[in-house]
Design an enzyme around this catalytic site. Structure first.
Site, PDB file in Angstrom:
ATOM      1  N   HIS A 133     -60.180  -9.356 -26.400  1.00 14.50           N
ATOM      2  CA  HIS A 133     -58.938  -8.989 -26.864  1.00 14.50           C
ATOM      3  C   HIS A 133     -57.506  -9.008 -26.125  1.00 14.50           C
ATOM      4  O   HIS A 133     -56.484  -8.590 -26.473  1.00 14.50           O
ATOM      5  CB  HIS A 133     -59.070  -7.413 -27.586  1.00 14.50           C
ATOM      6  CG  HIS A 133     -60.261  -7.321 -28.385  1.00 14.50           C
ATOM      7  ND1 HIS A 133     -60.941  -6.056 -28.822  1.00 14.50           N
ATOM      8  CD2 HIS A 133     -60.813  -8.316 -29.146  1.00 14.50           C
ATOM      9  CE1 HIS A 133     -61.709  -6.236 -29.368  1.00 14.50           C
ATOM     10  NE2 HIS A 133     -61.898  -7.616 -29.785  1.00 14.50           N
ATOM     11  N   CYS A 141     -44.706 -14.027 -26.130  1.00 14.76           N
ATOM     12  CA  CYS A 141     -43.686 -14.221 -27.348  1.00 14.76           C
ATOM     13  C   CYS A 141     -44.272 -14.959 -28.432  1.00 14.76           C
ATOM     14  O   CYS A 141     -44.704 -16.105 -28.021  1.00 14.76           O
ATOM     15  CB  CYS A 141     -42.363 -14.994 -26.908  1.00 14.76           C
ATOM     16  SG  CYS A 141     -41.247 -15.208 -28.267  1.00 14.76           S
ATOM     17  N   CYS A 144     -42.019 -18.488 -29.389  1.00 17.16           N
ATOM     18  CA  CYS A 144     -42.086 -19.661 -28.679  1.00 17.16           C
ATOM     19  C   CYS A 144     -43.314 -19.729 -27.635  1.00 17.16           C
ATOM     20  O   CYS A 144     -43.443 -20.736 -26.901  1.00 17.16           O
ATOM     21  CB  CYS A 144     -40.762 -19.710 -27.801  1.00 17.16           C
ATOM     22  SG  CYS A 144     -40.858 -18.432 -26.219  1.00 17.16           S
ATOM     23  N   GLY A 235     -70.672   1.651 -23.642  1.00 21.63           N
ATOM     24  CA  GLY A 235     -69.383   2.299 -24.131  1.00 21.63           C
ATOM     25  C   GLY A 235     -68.571   1.840 -25.236  1.00 21.63           C
ATOM     26  O   GLY A 235     -67.312   1.450 -25.049  1.00 21.63           O
ATOM     27  N   SER A 236     -69.199   1.384 -26.231  1.00 20.14           N
ATOM     28  CA  SER A 236     -68.480   0.965 -27.490  1.00 20.14           C
ATOM     29  C   SER A 236     -69.037   1.610 -28.636  1.00 20.14           C
ATOM     30  O   SER A 236     -70.301   1.767 -28.952  1.00 20.14           O
ATOM     31  CB  SER A 236     -68.582  -0.671 -27.634  1.00 20.14           C
ATOM     32  OG  SER A 236     -68.090  -0.775 -28.599  1.00 20.14           O
TER      33      SER A 236
END
Ligand code: NAD
Ligand code: ZN
Length: 317
Positions: A133, A141, A144, A235-236
């Site tokens: 992620h 940006c 661009c 840990g998810s």
């Protein structure tokens, strides 16, 4: 604040020695692919979304579309991010990150995928890993493609918002590298223009809800899954599909999966051949010691001690 930090209760479940033996057996087969989530970083002081404490105050996730379309929302996001950055930046790897480095050095873990955006695996010295992620250590940006280091952006934001910088506003850390800032004035926060095109849509360098994991990252991670002998999830809650996908695929490919997590995941619990209810820092250190990847007692505190580092790895700071 409890003995495990602000984001975990004092009374966390503790894995039995038999459970640690079973995790060690799982690890000892080698060629392990690890998938970590926000629970791997709570012991570093970074809140998760759906842990024992944080799920009592659910957050509305930031979607890319809303962020892109709404200038006021962008001002509020960057104001909160400006306040929260120093705590997020100063977080240090915890015992769980260091145990995973030791397991990599012992050639047990061959690849690590993280859903986290805090950069703590890298900071701990982990070599082979992919950030599914993205990372909050940079901003990008969308107009661009320019990439800017988050620390540099912080300096620009401080110059443009001298009153915010002067009053040293501090607030409770929030999971997205921001902070729960009370009071008004958030929409007066001055945004930093993109240094390259001058646009006002700089975004954190993470995959927001409504965006997809970059194709190359997805392909590399799925190849790593096909190449592993076991999947270890740490840990998810697996509520985000881009993480859950690996558990689903592992089941399809008959790859055994082990879960180390406080509480049951939101979905997919039945797909694990081994589930251990406990703190990642405790379970991973004890299991790593059992397989001989750690031969020091002090991993839980400051360093990995005598864990075997490859010569090209810097020890975690
Ligand atoms: P989640 O909050 O949905 O689930 C975390 C799980 O870990 C919970 O089940 C919780 O009980 C458990 N847990 C908490 N502390 C633990 C510990 N010390 N040991 C073992 N288990 C523990 O997190 P998720 O599944 O990763 O999904 C959240 C999404 O939000 C991710 O996609 C991630 O990108 C993002 N996020 C990242 C961070 C970070 O970078 N540190 C923090 C919050 C959210
Ligand atoms: Zn730009």
């Amino acid at each position: 604040m409890t003995e495990h930090g602000a984001w975990l209760p004092t009374e966390c479940p503790v894995a039995s020695d038999e459970e640690i033996d079973r995790v060690a057996e799982f690890l000892a087969r080698g060629r392990v692919l690890v998938l970590t989530g926000a629970g791997c970083s709570t012991e570093s002081g970074i809140p998760d979304y759906r842990g024992p404490i944080t799920r009592l105050r659910p957050r509305t996730p930031l979607t890319w579309q809303a962020f892109a379309d709404d200038l006021e929302l962008r001002r509020r996001y960057w104001a909160r991010s400006f306040v929260g950055w120093s705590s997020f930046r100063d977080a240090r790897p915890c015992a769980a990150h260091r145990a995973l480095v030791a397991l990599e050095s012992a050639s047990i873990v061959q690849m690590l995928l993280t859903q986290n955006v805090d950069g703590l695996h890298e900071r701990a010295g982990h070599q082979a890993h992919l950030e599914l992620h993205g990372s909050l250590w940079r901003a990008t940006c969308p107009d661009c493609g320019h990439v800017i280091e988050r620390n540099e952006l912080q300096e620009i934001l401080a110059r443009r918002n001298p009153e915010w910088a002067r009053c040293g506003r501090r607030a409770l850390m929030a999971p997205d590298g921001d902070a729960d800032v009370d009071g008004g004035g958030l929409t007066d926060f001055a945004l930093a223009p993109c240094p390259s095109c001058g646009g006002d849509r700089l975004k954190p360098g993470v995959v927001m809800f409504g965006e997809s994991v970059p194709h190359a990252v997805r392909e590399a991670s799925l190849a790593a899954l096909s190449d592993c002998a076991g999947l270890l999830v740490v840990g998810s809650s697996l509520s985000v599909y881009s993480g859950f996908r690996y558990v689903q695929r592992a089941a399809q490919q008959r790859i055994p999966a082990c879960l180390v997590n406080i509480g049951l995941p939101v979905r997919g619990g039945e797909l694990f051949s081994l589930r251990v209810d406990g703190r990642a820092g405790d379970v991973l250190v004890r299991a790593a010691r059992r397989v001989g990847a750690i031969d020091s007692l002090d991993i839980g505190h400051h360093r990995v001690g005598h864990a075997r580092y490859p010569s090209n790895t810097r020890a975690p700071g």
